[in-house]
Design an enzyme around this catalytic site. Structure first.
Site, PDB file in Angstrom:
ATOM      1  N   ASP A 125       0.840  -1.198   0.000  1.00 54.50           N
ATOM      2  CA  ASP A 125       0.000   0.000   0.000  1.00 54.50           C
ATOM      3  C   ASP A 125       0.872   1.244   0.000  1.00 54.50           C
ATOM      4  OD1 ASP A 125      -2.943   1.179   0.917  1.00 54.50           O
ATOM      5  OD2 ASP A 125      -1.269   2.307   1.780  1.00 54.50           O
ATOM      6  N   TYR A 163       3.079   9.963  -0.467  1.00 54.63           N
ATOM      7  CA  TYR A 163       4.173   9.342   0.305  1.00 54.63           C
ATOM      8  C   TYR A 163       5.529   9.550  -0.373  1.00 54.63           C
ATOM      9  CZ  TYR A 163       0.356   6.653   2.529  1.00 54.63           C
ATOM     10  OH  TYR A 163      -0.793   6.256   3.176  1.00 54.63           O
ATOM     11  N   LYS A 205      -3.027   6.015  -4.062  1.00 54.60           N
ATOM     12  CA  LYS A 205      -4.125   6.939  -3.756  1.00 54.60           C
ATOM     13  C   LYS A 205      -3.897   8.284  -4.422  1.00 54.60           C
ATOM     14  CE  LYS A 205      -3.757   4.853   0.827  1.00 54.60           C
ATOM     15  NZ  LYS A 205      -2.322   4.568   0.878  1.00 54.60           N
ATOM     16  N   HIS A 253      -7.826   9.699  -1.367  1.00 54.03           N
ATOM     17  CA  HIS A 253      -7.075   9.677  -0.107  1.00 54.03           C
ATOM     18  C   HIS A 253      -7.841  10.306   1.062  1.00 54.03           C
ATOM     19  CE1 HIS A 253      -2.635   9.335   1.330  1.00 54.03           C
ATOM     20  NE2 HIS A 253      -3.476   9.070   2.308  1.00 54.03           N
TER      21      HIS A 253
END
Length: 274
Positions: free
Chosen positions: A46, A51, A76, A109
């Site tokens: 994931d 990120y 996401k 998200h």
């Protein structure tokens, strides 16, 4: 011995119930951490655009030698990219960074006000065009899910939310399970480790000859929750996957249920500012 188990999403896609999360895994650590996770046995990774480690996830997948169809990859769309056209572009950007032809699950998200319905409409287009096998949301409350049900055509397959022994999300979990939406826990071990030092968890760990983290992850699995623990330490990555060879009793489950304190470590989806 069982080394994995799956949740079947409402469209028939099988999703590994225990995954590997990479939130706050730095680009420097990303390749090694993900490659270790895949070597240990994780088949569900994931990540997210925000990120900033999608490239490293993709590189680890290539280095792993595991066939793409054996892996389940989630990413996401970030808040700044929400909206219809911008989401379609964000998906393309994520695929380029990952070096993949598709991800298995694409999520909104956060429920950005006045934008998430258009964003989700873009996910429906990707799904209808068979560009992604499953779509869903992250950090959505029941009222957000009801808004999607009223205005969109495809029910989310997954809602990924903060969920751990101190924030058990029982009402949301029950709603999702009743409506055929799989529920997934981010921060399943509770950021900061408060859940892992709780005396109830420690006692259960001693009883089963397991670590506190293994007990909490087992609790998630037995509640039909998908969990994505994160670590960059190889021994911890291995330990977190070693949860398929014991079972918590109903008394054990009730003991953990008693810890619910509605305590968040992340923002409330009704009041966030990103």
């Amino acid at each position: 011995m069982k080394t994995s188990q799956f949740i079947t999403l409402h469209n028939g896609v099988k999703m590994p119930q225990l995954g590997f999360g990479v939130w706050r895994v730095s680009p420097e650590d990303g390749v090694d951490a993900v490659r270790t996770a895949i070597e240990v046995g994780y088949r569900h990774i994931d990540t997210a655009a925000v990120y900033k480690n999608e490239e490293q996830v993709g590189e680890a997948i290539r280095q792993s030698g595991i066939a793409r169809e054996e892996l389940f990859i989630t990413t996401k769309v970030w808040n700044a990219d929400q909206g219809f056209d911008t989401t379609l572009k964000a998906y393309e950007d994520s695929l380029k960074k990952l070096g993949l032809d598709y991800v298995d699950l694409y999520l909104v998200h956060w429920p950005v006000k006045d934008k998430y319905l258009e964003t989700y409409k873009a996910l429906e287009k990707l799904y209808d065009e068979k560009l992604v096998p499953a779509i869903g949301v992250s950090n959505f409350h029941i009222h957000h899910l009801e808004d999607i049900a009223a205005h969109r055509n495809i029910k989310p397959m997954v809602d990924q939310v903060e969920l751990h022994p101190m924030l058990q999300q029982n009402e949301l979990r029950d709603y999702c399970l009743k409506n055929g939406i799989a529920i997934e826990a981010w921060s399943p071990l509770m950021q900061g480790g408060e859940a892992l030092t709780n005396p109830v968890i420690s006692e259960l760990a001693e009883k089963h000859g397991k670590t506190p983290a293994q007990v909490v992850l087992r609790w998630h699995l037995q509640r039909d929750v998908i969990a994505i623990p994160k670590s960059i330490t190889p021994s911890r990555i291995q330990e977190n996957f070693d949860v398929f060879n014991f079972e918590l009793s109903s008394d054990d489950m009730n003991s953990i249920a008693s810890l619910n304190a509605s305590k968040r470590v992340g923002p409330d989806p009704d009041n966030f500012d990103f």
